[in-house]
Design an enzyme around this catalytic site. Structure first.
Site, PDB file in Angstrom:
ATOM      1  N   LYS A 124       0.868  -1.184   0.000  1.00 39.10           N
ATOM      2  CA  LYS A 124       0.000   0.000   0.000  1.00 39.10           C
ATOM      3  C   LYS A 124       0.894   1.219   0.000  1.00 39.10           C
ATOM      4  O   LYS A 124       2.044   1.153   0.453  1.00 39.10           O
ATOM      5  CB  LYS A 124      -0.874   0.013   1.263  1.00 39.10           C
ATOM      6  CG  LYS A 124      -2.148   0.781   1.097  1.00 39.10           C
ATOM      7  CD  LYS A 124      -3.180  -0.071   0.385  1.00 39.10           C
ATOM      8  CE  LYS A 124      -4.422   0.677   0.021  1.00 39.10           C
ATOM      9  NZ  LYS A 124      -5.479  -0.258  -0.422  1.00 39.10           N
ATOM     10  N   ASP A 164      -6.788   4.048  -4.922  1.00 35.78           N
ATOM     11  CA  ASP A 164      -7.495   3.827  -3.653  1.00 35.78           C
ATOM     12  C   ASP A 164      -8.204   5.160  -3.396  1.00 35.78           C
ATOM     13  O   ASP A 164      -8.430   5.924  -4.344  1.00 35.78           O
ATOM     14  CB  ASP A 164      -6.494   3.451  -2.539  1.00 35.78           C
ATOM     15  CG  ASP A 164      -7.180   2.873  -1.308  1.00 35.78           C
ATOM     16  OD1 ASP A 164      -7.520   1.681  -1.334  1.00 35.78           O
ATOM     17  OD2 ASP A 164      -7.405   3.607  -0.318  1.00 35.78           O
TER      18      ASP A 164
HETATM   19  N1  GLU Z   1      -7.119  -0.047  -3.416  1.00 39.00           N
HETATM   20  C1  GLU Z   1      -7.805  -1.249  -3.804  1.00 39.00           C
HETATM   21  C2  GLU Z   1      -7.869  -2.201  -2.629  1.00 39.00           C
HETATM   22  O1  GLU Z   1      -7.958  -1.768  -1.501  1.00 39.00           O
HETATM   23  C3  GLU Z   1      -7.268  -1.836  -5.094  1.00 39.00           C
HETATM   24  C4  GLU Z   1      -5.827  -2.204  -5.108  1.00 39.00           C
HETATM   25  C5  GLU Z   1      -5.293  -2.649  -6.458  1.00 39.00           C
HETATM   26  O2  GLU Z   1      -6.051  -2.722  -7.405  1.00 39.00           O
HETATM   27  O3  GLU Z   1      -4.092  -2.919  -6.508  1.00 39.00           O
HETATM   28  O4  GLU Z   1      -7.896  -3.393  -2.767  1.00 39.00           O
END
Ligand code: GLU
Length: 447
Positions: A124, A164
């Site tokens: 993240k 996100d």
């Molecule tokens: N931010 C999204 C999640 O919490 C997607 C992450 C992504 O597609 O890599 O899963």
């Protein structure tokens, strides 16, 4: 496993990082029993290794605003776990971003990605940059400045960021443009959530919301129910809420509430296609006000300042906005107003007290890492398309997303069915994700 001891050590090493500690506590409580049946996990200190990120990059991001003023933010990328594949997870731009928030999200992402059936590790990142009130040019300059540091940490086989909260297709476009210039690499697979004309997967923007509704349908069918004709209250009006509202309406449900930081919009007759389309404009405006829906559709959407979506009578609650957005008091109010199901679409959207209240009062509940995994799963499908230089049709992507959400539901049922027959989706999701990551870590030795 000595959960209390592990938690005490973690709290001492990461003082005050409450969201991170909350996410770890929830997982450890769920897996304790299974863990104790595997002495080989204990010997390899799997849990102690799994709760710490592999590495954390922190960097300064300096950019110039529209008034010519120099602005400085902090940027981060947390590479949490690579046991089952390259690091994968979104970037969050929000004024409240601090390492604790990104550690909790990276930890959750590791388990979520394991559930998708695809080989992706967990990561993240993001920044305390606040997109609210920023112009398009400011967003572009910030994204470019952010990438001047981030590019060194990522790569299509190493670490693949996506969107996100605060990061959508527009931001991914600006980020990729600068990545290409700096790295002189033209592999679009380094980021997911891209535009449809340059490597983005069809249905990626809708995928988190669509996947959440597919999961909700499986959960309801298992309980002998269906979503058609049911009243749905959801929070937020960004990308995830938009996808969820679209699919809920398509499946015959009535979306009676959406909300924002300023309050709630009640929509007694149910959300219309025009309102769903307007959610995208609201997100793009960077105003962050749900009241705009009521201004645009007077008589149809009624705005109440300072209230949450959970104050509106509904059958099904779908938190789609932010962590800890639904408290125990909200859970009680929901039940009082007739709600009997809550599927968490946001990451850790419900506070522990709310989850326990739902579980102890016969309200169907499923956690975010299972419900919202369709987003990252479709990112995984985007990576596959990029690596093989092809584009699948909407039908192909949707079928694969359906299959993945069904498989996630099955994993929850397999690991979460209790001796009395009821399904604990929190346990099911946590144990299924844990078993996959723990087995991979064990097989790769002590590293
Ligand atoms: N931010 C999204 C999640 O919490 C997607 C992450 C992504 O597609 O890599 O899963």
């Amino acid at each position: 496993m000595k959960t209390a001891e592990i938690m005490a050590n973690l709290a001492a090493k990461h003082p005050g990082e409450n969201e991170y500690l909350q996410a770890v506590q929830e997982v450890l409580e769920s897996i304790e029993e299974v863990y104790n049946q595997h002495p080989e996990f204990e010997k390899a200190k799997i849990v102690e290794r799994m709760v710490e990120p592999d590495r954390i990059f922190t960097f300064r991001v300096t950019w110039v605003d529209d008034k010519g003023q120099v602005q400085t933010n902090l940027g981060y990328r947390i590479q949490f776990n690579s046991a089952i594949g390259p690091y994968k997870g979104g970037l969050r731009f929000h004024k409240a971003v601090v390492p604790s928030m990104l550690k909790f999200l990276g930890f959750e992402q590791t388990f979520k990605n394991a559930l998708t059936t695809l080989p992706m590790g967990g990561a993240k990142g993001g920044s305390d940059f606040d997109p609210v009130g920023k112009s398009n040019d400011e967003i572009m300059r910030f994204c470019q400045a952010f990438m001047t540091e981030l590019w060194q940490c990522i790569g299509p086989d190493q670490d693949i960021p996506a969107g996100d909260v605060g990061v959508g297709g527009r931001e991914i476009g600006y980020l990729y443009g600068m990545y290409k210039k700096l790295a002189r690499e033209y592999n679009t697979g380094v980021l997911t959530g891209k535009g449809a004309t340059w490597g983005g997967s069809i249905l990626r923007p809708e995928a988190t919301g669509f996947g959440a509704l597919y999961f909700t349908q499986h959960l309801l069918h298992k309980a002998g129910k269906d979503i058609a004709g049911k009243k749905v209250a959801l929070s937020g009006f960004g990308n995830v809420a938009w996808g969820a509202a679209t699919k809920a309406k398509e499946l015959g449900a009535k979306v009676v509430a959406i909300s924002g930081p300023d309050g709630v919009c009640e929509i007694p007759e149910g959300i219309t296609d025009e309102m769903i389309a307007y959610m995208l404009e609201m997100r793009a405006s960077n105003r962050n006000k749900v009241e705009d829906m009521a201004t645009k559709f007077p008589g149809k959407a009624k705005f109440t300042a300072g209230k949450k979506a959970w104050s509106i009578p509904c059958d099904i609650a779908l938190p789609c906005a932010f962590q800890n957005e639904l408290s125990e008091d909200d859970a009680k109010e929901l039940q009082k107003n007739g709600c009997w199901c809550c599927c968490e679409v946001s990451n850790m959207g419900c506070q522990p007290g709310a989850i326990h209240y739902f579980q102890n009062n016969g309200i169907l509940f499923a956690p975010g890492k299972a419900v919202n995994a369709g987003g990252v799963a479709t990112s995984g499908l985007e990576m596959t398309q990029n690596a093989s230089h092809i584009s699948w049709s909407a039908k192909e992507v949707d079928e694969k997303l359906h299959f993945i959400m069904e498989s996630i539901h099955e994993q929850c049922v397999k690991y979460g069915t209790q001796p009395d027959g009821h399904i604990d989706y929190v346990k099911g999701a946590n144990i299924a994700g844990f078993m996959k990551v723990a087995t991979a870590m064990l097989e790769q030795g002590i590293i």
